[in-house]
Design a protein around this motif. Structure first.
Motif, PDB file in Angstrom:
ATOM      1  N   GLN A  32     -11.652  -9.034  -1.795  1.00 63.22           N
ATOM      2  CA  GLN A  32     -11.758  -7.769  -2.503  1.00 63.22           C
ATOM      3  C   GLN A  32     -12.226  -6.661  -1.566  1.00 63.22           C
ATOM      4  OE1 GLN A  32     -15.020  -7.151  -5.306  1.00 63.22           O
ATOM      5  NE2 GLN A  32     -13.534  -6.463  -6.848  1.00 63.22           N
ATOM      6  N   LEU A  33     -13.225  -6.961  -0.729  1.00 60.90           N
ATOM      7  CA  LEU A  33     -13.712  -5.981   0.220  1.00 60.90           C
ATOM      8  C   LEU A  33     -12.632  -5.605   1.220  1.00 60.90           C
ATOM      9  CD1 LEU A  33     -15.919  -4.302   1.545  1.00 60.90           C
ATOM     10  CD2 LEU A  33     -16.691  -6.370   2.730  1.00 60.90           C
ATOM     11  N   GLU A  34     -11.894  -6.594   1.692  1.00 61.42           N
ATOM     12  CA  GLU A  34     -10.797  -6.327   2.620  1.00 61.42           C
ATOM     13  C   GLU A  34      -9.762  -5.403   1.988  1.00 61.42           C
ATOM     14  OE1 GLU A  34      -7.361  -8.827   5.087  1.00 61.42           O
ATOM     15  OE2 GLU A  34      -8.998  -9.868   4.071  1.00 61.42           O
ATOM     16  N   ARG A  35      -9.473  -5.618   0.697  1.00 62.43           N
ATOM     17  CA  ARG A  35      -8.493  -4.769  -0.004  1.00 62.43           C
ATOM     18  C   ARG A  35      -9.032  -3.351  -0.187  1.00 62.43           C
ATOM     19  NH1 ARG A  35      -7.793  -8.067  -3.667  1.00 62.43           N
ATOM     20  NH2 ARG A  35      -8.913  -7.060  -5.382  1.00 62.43           N
ATOM     21  N   PHE A  36     -10.330  -3.236  -0.528  1.00 59.94           N
ATOM     22  CA  PHE A  36     -10.935  -1.905  -0.665  1.00 59.94           C
ATOM     23  C   PHE A  36     -10.834  -1.130   0.642  1.00 59.94           C
ATOM     24  CE2 PHE A  36     -14.097  -3.055  -4.306  1.00 59.94           C
ATOM     25  CZ  PHE A  36     -13.013  -3.118  -5.197  1.00 59.94           C
ATOM     26  N   LEU A  37     -11.111  -1.821   1.754  1.00 58.35           N
ATOM     27  CA  LEU A  37     -11.027  -1.165   3.062  1.00 58.35           C
ATOM     28  C   LEU A  37      -9.610  -0.713   3.363  1.00 58.35           C
ATOM     29  CD1 LEU A  37     -13.324  -3.561   5.154  1.00 58.35           C
ATOM     30  CD2 LEU A  37     -13.861  -1.235   4.431  1.00 58.35           C
ATOM     31  N   HIS A  38      -8.637  -1.528   2.980  1.00 59.55           N
ATOM     32  CA  HIS A  38      -7.233  -1.174   3.205  1.00 59.55           C
ATOM     33  C   HIS A  38      -6.825   0.016   2.346  1.00 59.55           C
ATOM     34  CE1 HIS A  38      -2.801  -2.650   3.676  1.00 59.55           C
ATOM     35  NE2 HIS A  38      -3.066  -1.571   4.386  1.00 59.55           N
ATOM     36  N   ILE A  39      -7.216  -0.004   1.074  1.00 60.54           N
ATOM     37  CA  ILE A  39      -6.911   1.115   0.174  1.00 60.54           C
ATOM     38  C   ILE A  39      -7.551   2.395   0.709  1.00 60.54           C
ATOM     39  CG2 ILE A  39      -7.330   2.067  -2.126  1.00 60.54           C
ATOM     40  CD1 ILE A  39      -7.155  -0.802  -3.206  1.00 60.54           C
ATOM     41  N   ASP A  40      -8.786   2.289   1.132  1.00 62.62           N
ATOM     42  CA  ASP A  40      -9.496   3.447   1.669  1.00 62.62           C
ATOM     43  C   ASP A  40      -8.783   4.017   2.894  1.00 62.62           C
ATOM     44  OD1 ASP A  40     -12.064   5.114   1.827  1.00 62.62           O
ATOM     45  OD2 ASP A  40     -12.040   4.163   3.797  1.00 62.62           O
ATOM     46  N   GLU A  41      -8.314   3.134   3.760  1.00 63.30           N
ATOM     47  CA  GLU A  41      -7.605   3.576   4.963  1.00 63.30           C
ATOM     48  C   GLU A  41      -6.299   4.279   4.599  1.00 63.30           C
ATOM     49  OE1 GLU A  41      -5.961   1.673   9.184  1.00 63.30           O
ATOM     50  OE2 GLU A  41      -6.637   0.374   7.561  1.00 63.30           O
ATOM     51  N   LEU A  42      -5.590   3.731   3.635  1.00 64.10           N
ATOM     52  CA  LEU A  42      -4.309   4.335   3.230  1.00 64.10           C
ATOM     53  C   LEU A  42      -4.522   5.719   2.619  1.00 64.10           C
ATOM     54  CD1 LEU A  42      -2.588   1.200   1.619  1.00 64.10           C
ATOM     55  CD2 LEU A  42      -2.008   2.276   3.807  1.00 64.10           C
TER      56      LEU A  42
ATOM     57  N   LEU B 153       0.667   1.357  -3.273  1.00 64.85           N
ATOM     58  CA  LEU B 153      -0.582   0.691  -2.887  1.00 64.85           C
ATOM     59  C   LEU B 153      -0.508  -0.798  -3.154  1.00 64.85           C
ATOM     60  CD1 LEU B 153      -3.176   3.303  -4.244  1.00 64.85           C
ATOM     61  CD2 LEU B 153      -2.605   2.866  -1.845  1.00 64.85           C
ATOM     62  N   ALA B 154       0.093  -1.181  -4.290  1.00 63.92           N
ATOM     63  CA  ALA B 154       0.227  -2.599  -4.626  1.00 63.92           C
ATOM     64  C   ALA B 154       1.088  -3.315  -3.595  1.00 63.92           C
ATOM     65  CB  ALA B 154       0.818  -2.743  -6.025  1.00 63.92           C
ATOM     66  N   ARG B 155       2.169  -2.640  -3.174  1.00 66.06           N
ATOM     67  CA  ARG B 155       3.061  -3.245  -2.183  1.00 66.06           C
ATOM     68  C   ARG B 155       2.348  -3.387  -0.833  1.00 66.06           C
ATOM     69  NH1 ARG B 155       6.508   0.460  -2.091  1.00 66.06           N
ATOM     70  NH2 ARG B 155       7.659  -0.257  -3.934  1.00 66.06           N
ATOM     71  N   ALA B 156       1.608  -2.364  -0.441  1.00 63.76           N
ATOM     72  CA  ALA B 156       0.910  -2.396   0.847  1.00 63.76           C
ATOM     73  C   ALA B 156      -0.176  -3.461   0.881  1.00 63.76           C
ATOM     74  CB  ALA B 156       0.318  -1.020   1.150  1.00 63.76           C
ATOM     75  N   CYS B 157      -0.828  -3.688  -0.256  1.00 59.50           N
ATOM     76  CA  CYS B 157      -1.921  -4.678  -0.338  1.00 59.50           C
ATOM     77  C   CYS B 157      -1.437  -6.055  -0.768  1.00 59.50           C
ATOM     78  CB  CYS B 157      -2.999  -4.191  -1.302  1.00 59.50           C
ATOM     79  SG  CYS B 157      -3.858  -2.702  -0.747  1.00 59.50           S
ATOM     80  N   GLU B 158      -0.146  -6.151  -1.084  1.00 61.23           N
ATOM     81  CA  GLU B 158       0.472  -7.416  -1.491  1.00 61.23           C
ATOM     82  C   GLU B 158      -0.208  -8.011  -2.722  1.00 61.23           C
ATOM     83  OE1 GLU B 158       0.436  -9.915   1.946  1.00 61.23           O
ATOM     84  OE2 GLU B 158       2.020  -8.792   2.962  1.00 61.23           O
ATOM     85  N   VAL B 159      -0.467  -7.150  -3.719  1.00 61.91           N
ATOM     86  CA  VAL B 159      -1.021  -7.581  -5.003  1.00 61.91           C
ATOM     87  C   VAL B 159      -0.239  -6.875  -6.108  1.00 61.91           C
ATOM     88  CG1 VAL B 159      -3.332  -8.049  -4.120  1.00 61.91           C
ATOM     89  CG2 VAL B 159      -2.774  -5.756  -4.952  1.00 61.91           C
ATOM     90  N   SER B 160      -0.573  -7.211  -7.341  1.00 68.92           N
ATOM     91  CA  SER B 160       0.118  -6.598  -8.471  1.00 68.92           C
ATOM     92  C   SER B 160      -0.390  -5.175  -8.721  1.00 68.92           C
ATOM     93  CB  SER B 160      -0.101  -7.441  -9.727  1.00 68.92           C
ATOM     94  OG  SER B 160      -1.470  -7.401 -10.106  1.00 68.92           O
ATOM     95  N   GLN B 161       0.429  -4.383  -9.454  1.00 66.45           N
ATOM     96  CA  GLN B 161      -0.010  -3.032  -9.814  1.00 66.45           C
ATOM     97  C   GLN B 161      -1.240  -3.082 -10.723  1.00 66.45           C
ATOM     98  OE1 GLN B 161       2.884   0.038 -10.801  1.00 66.45           O
ATOM     99  NE2 GLN B 161       4.568  -1.362 -10.200  1.00 66.45           N
ATOM    100  N   ARG B 162      -1.308  -4.106 -11.533  1.00 64.30           N
ATOM    101  CA  ARG B 162      -2.476  -4.247 -12.399  1.00 64.30           C
ATOM    102  C   ARG B 162      -3.747  -4.419 -11.566  1.00 64.30           C
ATOM    103  NH1 ARG B 162      -3.477  -9.161 -16.809  1.00 64.30           N
ATOM    104  NH2 ARG B 162      -5.615  -8.517 -17.393  1.00 64.30           N
ATOM    105  N   GLN B 163      -3.646  -5.215 -10.515  1.00 66.90           N
ATOM    106  CA  GLN B 163      -4.806  -5.426  -9.648  1.00 66.90           C
ATOM    107  C   GLN B 163      -5.222  -4.124  -8.968  1.00 66.90           C
ATOM    108  OE1 GLN B 163      -6.771  -8.492  -8.923  1.00 66.90           O
ATOM    109  NE2 GLN B 163      -7.961  -6.665  -8.451  1.00 66.90           N
ATOM    110  N   ILE B 164      -4.225  -3.356  -8.513  1.00 64.60           N
ATOM    111  CA  ILE B 164      -4.528  -2.077  -7.863  1.00 64.60           C
ATOM    112  C   ILE B 164      -5.186  -1.120  -8.857  1.00 64.60           C
ATOM    113  CG2 ILE B 164      -3.456   0.016  -6.947  1.00 64.60           C
ATOM    114  CD1 ILE B 164      -3.829  -2.114  -4.857  1.00 64.60           C
ATOM    115  N   ARG B 165      -4.694  -1.120 -10.092  1.00 58.57           N
ATOM    116  CA  ARG B 165      -5.285  -0.250 -11.110  1.00 58.57           C
ATOM    117  C   ARG B 165      -6.758  -0.616 -11.337  1.00 58.57           C
ATOM    118  NH1 ARG B 165      -1.612  -0.800 -14.425  1.00 58.57           N
ATOM    119  NH2 ARG B 165      -2.453  -2.438 -15.777  1.00 58.57           N
ATOM    120  N   GLU B 166      -7.032  -1.921 -11.375  1.00 61.76           N
ATOM    121  CA  GLU B 166      -8.418  -2.364 -11.540  1.00 61.76           C
ATOM    122  C   GLU B 166      -9.267  -1.972 -10.330  1.00 61.76           C
ATOM    123  OE1 GLU B 166      -8.285  -6.532 -12.214  1.00 61.76           O
ATOM    124  OE2 GLU B 166      -7.459  -6.363 -14.262  1.00 61.76           O
TER     125      GLU B 166
END
Length: 324
Positions: A6-16, A28-41
């Motif tokens: 989760q922390l790794e994903r937060f850092l990636h989202i922050d960088e983007l 963002l979901a595609r870049a983090c390789e997770v679902s859109q629901r996960q990105i929304r959360e």
């Protein structure tokens, strides 16, 4: 979900989101390789828990309204980050041990600071603080990693070792108790040697080949690493523990008394500006070499073995420099 992911994903989202590109939730979901629901959360979590100034519009996509906001995931002051940068340079003298990993960590931590602060710290650490390393080591990264693993997991090692004094290689099995990084840029493995059947030291840069064995070992419960290391003068082990007494003249005293050479040292200052140094340690060969560095400004008084070693050494040196 593992917190590290989760922390790794937060850092990636922050960088983007700090880039000039326009990112939708799908991007963002595609870049983090997770679902859109996960990105929304994730976005909701950043806004609700960390007060991230996140908004969305068609023109800019998801973005920060205040770029000075920083993720509070790692709380480091500028002074703490500078200390890590300084440590990175210090490690450069030890054959690059962990230098790549530390540099990567510093780069990641630096991104959490405002741009100008990062530039100022990098300039201070790399341009305004210059380290003059002693003779650097040449370490094999695989040998280093194997030694660390064996020490951490209490597993026996097989190694092929070069003994400089005998100029030959030997094979032996060894139980590594502790890794000792000395003040003179030398790294030692200390533990039980099954060939010699006693506690021995091995310089890591003299290990020619190493293998991690499956055999576990138990440390000698009577072995106290800190007490053991407190007996040596600087880095060299050998001989019995003995009292050392040295007189330094008035010209040399200011350069000696300003440092703590050994935990047992006692200094007696004299009226003429000279001093007497007393300490209890092993490794007379190393003490001999140290005293020779002060030339005629240092005179060993005790033990007799040290006095004899210095007399013999200076006699040989005098003959070598004779001109006929």
């Amino acid at each position: 979900m593992p917190q590290s992911r989760q922390l790794e994903r937060f850092l990636h989202i922050d960088e983007l989101l700090r880039q000039e590109s326009c990112y939708t939730q799908e991007d963002l979901a595609r870049a983090c390789e997770v679902s859109q629901r996960q990105i929304r959360e994730d976005l909701n979590f950043l806004r609700d828990r960390y007060d991230a100034p996140l908004v969305y519009n068609r023109k800019q996509g998801w973005h920060y309204t205040d770029l000075t906001w920083r993720l509070p995931s790692i709380s480091l002051s500028q002074g703490e980050l500078l200390a890590l940068m300084t440590a990175s340079q210090t490690l450069s003298g030890y054959g690059g041990v962990y230098q790549k990993e530390l540099r990567s960590a510093l780069d990641q931590l630096g991104k959490r600071l405002p741009e100008q602060s990062r530039i100022d710290l990098q300039q201070l650490a790399h341009e305004r603080m210059i380290f003059a390393p002693r003779a650097s080591l040449s370490l094999d990264p695989e040998i280093w990693c194997t030694a660390v693993t064996a020490t951490q997991t209490s597993r026996r090692l097989w190694m092929r070792y070069f003994t400089a004094s005998r100029r030959r290689e030997t094979e032996r099995e060894f139980d590594p108790y502790v890794i000792h990084i000395s003040r003179v840029n030398t790294i030692y493995l200390i533990g039980y040697c099954h060939w010699r059947q006693e506690i021995r030291w091995f310089r890591l840069d003299r290990i020619r080949e190493i293998q991690l064995l499956e055999t576990p070992f138990e440390r000698d419960p009577t072995f106290d690493a800190r007490e053991y290391l407190s007996q040596i003068f600087q880095a060299e082990v050998g001989g019995d523990l003995c009292e050392v007494v040295v007189d330094f003249d008035s010209q040399t005293t200011p350069f000696v008394k300003e440092r703590q050479w050994h935990s047992s040292q006692e200094i007696e200052l004299h009226g003429d500006g000279s001093m007497t140094l007393r300490l209890t340690a092993t490794g007379l060969n190393e003490i001999k070499r140290w005293l020779l560095g002060y030339g005629s400004g240092a005179i060993a008084r005790h033990p007799p073995e040290l006095v004899k070693m210095l007399q013999d050494e200076t006699d040989v040196m005098a003959r070598q420099y004779e001109t006929g």
